[in-house]
Design a protein around this motif. Structure first.
Motif, PDB file in Angstrom:
ATOM      1  N   ALA A   6      -9.504   0.314  -8.433  1.00 30.15           N
ATOM      2  CA  ALA A   6      -8.479  -0.719  -8.279  1.00 30.15           C
ATOM      3  C   ALA A   6      -8.384  -1.546  -9.551  1.00 30.15           C
ATOM      4  O   ALA A   6      -9.401  -1.889 -10.166  1.00 30.15           O
ATOM      5  CB  ALA A   6      -8.804  -1.613  -7.092  1.00 30.15           C
ATOM      6  N   TYR A   7      -7.159  -1.869  -9.942  1.00 28.26           N
ATOM      7  CA  TYR A   7      -6.887  -2.697 -11.114  1.00 28.26           C
ATOM      8  C   TYR A   7      -6.064  -3.898 -10.687  1.00 28.26           C
ATOM      9  O   TYR A   7      -5.115  -3.758  -9.923  1.00 28.26           O
ATOM     10  CB  TYR A   7      -6.093  -1.907 -12.169  1.00 28.26           C
ATOM     11  CG  TYR A   7      -6.940  -1.051 -13.056  1.00 28.26           C
ATOM     12  CD1 TYR A   7      -7.192  -1.422 -14.361  1.00 28.26           C
ATOM     13  CD2 TYR A   7      -7.495   0.125 -12.589  1.00 28.26           C
ATOM     14  CE1 TYR A   7      -7.980  -0.631 -15.196  1.00 28.26           C
ATOM     15  CE2 TYR A   7      -8.282   0.918 -13.409  1.00 28.26           C
ATOM     16  CZ  TYR A   7      -8.517   0.531 -14.702  1.00 28.26           C
ATOM     17  OH  TYR A   7      -9.298   1.314 -15.517  1.00 28.26           O
ATOM     18  N   GLY A   8      -6.430  -5.071 -11.187  1.00 31.32           N
ATOM     19  CA  GLY A   8      -5.681  -6.281 -10.874  1.00 31.32           C
ATOM     20  C   GLY A   8      -4.262  -6.217 -11.388  1.00 31.32           C
ATOM     21  O   GLY A   8      -3.344  -6.703 -10.750  1.00 31.32           O
ATOM     22  N   ILE A  34      -9.226  11.145  -8.825  1.00 33.01           N
ATOM     23  CA  ILE A  34      -9.355   9.697  -8.982  1.00 33.01           C
ATOM     24  C   ILE A  34      -8.000   9.097  -8.645  1.00 33.01           C
ATOM     25  O   ILE A  34      -6.983   9.468  -9.234  1.00 33.01           O
ATOM     26  CB  ILE A  34      -9.764   9.313 -10.417  1.00 33.01           C
ATOM     27  CG1 ILE A  34     -11.103   9.945 -10.767  1.00 33.01           C
ATOM     28  CG2 ILE A  34      -9.809   7.783 -10.561  1.00 33.01           C
ATOM     29  CD1 ILE A  34     -11.497   9.787 -12.216  1.00 33.01           C
ATOM     30  N   TYR A  35      -7.980   8.194  -7.684  1.00 38.25           N
ATOM     31  CA  TYR A  35      -6.770   7.465  -7.323  1.00 38.25           C
ATOM     32  C   TYR A  35      -6.884   6.075  -7.932  1.00 38.25           C
ATOM     33  O   TYR A  35      -7.835   5.352  -7.657  1.00 38.25           O
ATOM     34  CB  TYR A  35      -6.628   7.333  -5.810  1.00 38.25           C
ATOM     35  CG  TYR A  35      -6.200   8.586  -5.095  1.00 38.25           C
ATOM     36  CD1 TYR A  35      -6.244   9.846  -5.695  1.00 38.25           C
ATOM     37  CD2 TYR A  35      -5.753   8.532  -3.794  1.00 38.25           C
ATOM     38  CE1 TYR A  35      -5.853  10.987  -5.030  1.00 38.25           C
ATOM     39  CE2 TYR A  35      -5.349   9.678  -3.114  1.00 38.25           C
ATOM     40  CZ  TYR A  35      -5.411  10.905  -3.733  1.00 38.25           C
ATOM     41  OH  TYR A  35      -5.019  12.039  -3.066  1.00 38.25           O
ATOM     42  N   VAL A  40      -3.186  -4.967  -7.779  1.00 37.16           N
ATOM     43  CA  VAL A  40      -3.739  -5.496  -6.532  1.00 37.16           C
ATOM     44  C   VAL A  40      -3.942  -7.007  -6.562  1.00 37.16           C
ATOM     45  O   VAL A  40      -3.948  -7.650  -5.514  1.00 37.16           O
ATOM     46  CB  VAL A  40      -5.051  -4.785  -6.138  1.00 37.16           C
ATOM     47  CG1 VAL A  40      -4.814  -3.310  -5.892  1.00 37.16           C
ATOM     48  CG2 VAL A  40      -6.132  -4.978  -7.180  1.00 37.16           C
ATOM     49  N   ARG A  41      -4.084  -7.592  -7.741  1.00 37.80           N
ATOM     50  CA  ARG A  41      -4.358  -9.027  -7.847  1.00 37.80           C
ATOM     51  C   ARG A  41      -3.255  -9.875  -7.219  1.00 37.80           C
ATOM     52  O   ARG A  41      -3.515 -10.909  -6.631  1.00 37.80           O
ATOM     53  CB  ARG A  41      -4.560  -9.429  -9.306  1.00 37.80           C
ATOM     54  CG  ARG A  41      -4.923 -10.912  -9.459  1.00 37.80           C
ATOM     55  CD  ARG A  41      -5.199 -11.297 -10.888  1.00 37.80           C
ATOM     56  NE  ARG A  41      -6.384 -10.598 -11.350  1.00 37.80           N
ATOM     57  CZ  ARG A  41      -6.582 -10.219 -12.612  1.00 37.80           C
ATOM     58  NH1 ARG A  41      -5.674 -10.464 -13.524  1.00 37.80           N
ATOM     59  NH2 ARG A  41      -7.679  -9.597 -12.967  1.00 37.80           N
ATOM     60  N   PHE A  48       1.963  -2.669  -5.078  1.00 32.61           N
ATOM     61  CA  PHE A  48       0.899  -1.825  -5.622  1.00 32.61           C
ATOM     62  C   PHE A  48       1.518  -0.531  -6.148  1.00 32.61           C
ATOM     63  O   PHE A  48       2.547  -0.077  -5.669  1.00 32.61           O
ATOM     64  CB  PHE A  48      -0.125  -1.440  -4.551  1.00 32.61           C
ATOM     65  CG  PHE A  48      -0.945  -2.581  -4.008  1.00 32.61           C
ATOM     66  CD1 PHE A  48      -0.864  -3.861  -4.507  1.00 32.61           C
ATOM     67  CD2 PHE A  48      -1.814  -2.358  -2.961  1.00 32.61           C
ATOM     68  CE1 PHE A  48      -1.621  -4.900  -3.986  1.00 32.61           C
ATOM     69  CE2 PHE A  48      -2.584  -3.382  -2.429  1.00 32.61           C
ATOM     70  CZ  PHE A  48      -2.482  -4.645  -2.943  1.00 32.61           C
ATOM     71  N   THR A  49       0.881   0.061  -7.143  1.00 32.77           N
ATOM     72  CA  THR A  49       1.272   1.398  -7.597  1.00 32.77           C
ATOM     73  C   THR A  49       0.047   2.297  -7.504  1.00 32.77           C
ATOM     74  O   THR A  49      -1.093   1.833  -7.555  1.00 32.77           O
ATOM     75  CB  THR A  49       1.801   1.404  -9.040  1.00 32.77           C
ATOM     76  OG1 THR A  49       0.816   0.849  -9.904  1.00 32.77           O
ATOM     77  CG2 THR A  49       3.078   0.603  -9.157  1.00 32.77           C
ATOM     78  N   LEU A  50       0.295   3.586  -7.347  1.00 29.44           N
ATOM     79  CA  LEU A  50      -0.776   4.559  -7.227  1.00 29.44           C
ATOM     80  C   LEU A  50      -0.587   5.650  -8.269  1.00 29.44           C
ATOM     81  O   LEU A  50       0.494   6.241  -8.362  1.00 29.44           O
ATOM     82  CB  LEU A  50      -0.783   5.185  -5.826  1.00 29.44           C
ATOM     83  CG  LEU A  50      -1.771   6.330  -5.600  1.00 29.44           C
ATOM     84  CD1 LEU A  50      -3.208   5.842  -5.729  1.00 29.44           C
ATOM     85  CD2 LEU A  50      -1.538   6.964  -4.239  1.00 29.44           C
ATOM     86  N   LYS A  51      -1.619   5.880  -9.054  1.00 26.26           N
ATOM     87  CA  LYS A  51      -1.647   6.970 -10.025  1.00 26.26           C
ATOM     88  C   LYS A  51      -2.797   7.889  -9.627  1.00 26.26           C
ATOM     89  O   LYS A  51      -3.875   7.415  -9.250  1.00 26.26           O
ATOM     90  CB  LYS A  51      -1.879   6.454 -11.450  1.00 26.26           C
ATOM     91  CG  LYS A  51      -0.843   5.461 -11.930  1.00 26.26           C
ATOM     92  CD  LYS A  51       0.477   6.142 -12.170  1.00 26.26           C
ATOM     93  CE  LYS A  51       1.473   5.165 -12.773  1.00 26.26           C
ATOM     94  NZ  LYS A  51       2.748   5.766 -13.041  1.00 26.26           N
ATOM     95  N   MET A  52      -2.583   9.201  -9.712  1.00 23.33           N
ATOM     96  CA  MET A  52      -3.602  10.156  -9.298  1.00 23.33           C
ATOM     97  C   MET A  52      -3.970  11.067 -10.464  1.00 23.33           C
ATOM     98  O   MET A  52      -3.097  11.601 -11.138  1.00 23.33           O
ATOM     99  CB  MET A  52      -3.096  10.972  -8.115  1.00 23.33           C
ATOM    100  CG  MET A  52      -2.784  10.103  -6.905  1.00 23.33           C
ATOM    101  SD  MET A  52      -2.182  11.021  -5.480  1.00 23.33           S
ATOM    102  CE  MET A  52      -0.585  11.570  -6.081  1.00 23.33           C
ATOM    103  N   LEU A  53      -5.269  11.200 -10.692  1.00 25.33           N
ATOM    104  CA  LEU A  53      -5.785  12.067 -11.753  1.00 25.33           C
ATOM    105  C   LEU A  53      -6.666  13.136 -11.132  1.00 25.33           C
ATOM    106  O   LEU A  53      -7.593  12.834 -10.376  1.00 25.33           O
ATOM    107  CB  LEU A  53      -6.631  11.268 -12.746  1.00 25.33           C
ATOM    108  CG  LEU A  53      -5.929  10.215 -13.564  1.00 25.33           C
ATOM    109  CD1 LEU A  53      -6.955   9.386 -14.330  1.00 25.33           C
ATOM    110  CD2 LEU A  53      -4.963  10.863 -14.520  1.00 25.33           C
ATOM    111  N   GLY A  54      -6.396  14.378 -11.466  1.00 29.50           N
ATOM    112  CA  GLY A  54      -7.214  15.481 -10.964  1.00 29.50           C
ATOM    113  C   GLY A  54      -6.873  16.755 -11.713  1.00 29.50           C
ATOM    114  O   GLY A  54      -6.016  16.773 -12.603  1.00 29.50           O
TER     115      GLY A  54
END
Length: 84
Positions: A6-8, A34-35, A40-41, A48-54
């Protein structure tokens, strides 16, 4: 396996901090993801935004990972509030 970070604010252009166990798992497990949840702050889930790495993308990034070691020093509020 999925790990959530999670990132602020936005993680755009920043380093993604991973624990040793996460890197080890990612290198061994082709189904490791990794999501990254951003913004989130501010508190509103609709923002919120969601980025997915895999997969190959994550493996390519892991090839450029730099190991760093550091210590964190707990600083309890009671000690913080004590005059020097």
């Amino acid at each position: 396996m999925i790990e959530v970070k999670a990132y602020g604010k936005s993680a755009r252009g920043t380093d993604l901090w991973l624990e040793v166990r996460q890197v080890e798992e990612a290198l061994q497990n082709p189904d490791f993801w990794i999501y990254v949840v951003e913004n989130v702050r501010q508190g509103d889930p609709s923002q919120f935004t969601l980025k997915m790495l895999g997969g190959e993308r994550l493996q390519k990034l892991l090839g450029r990972a730099k190991e760093q070691r550091y210590y964190t020093l707990p600083w309890p509020v009671a000690d913080y509030d004590t005059p020097a």
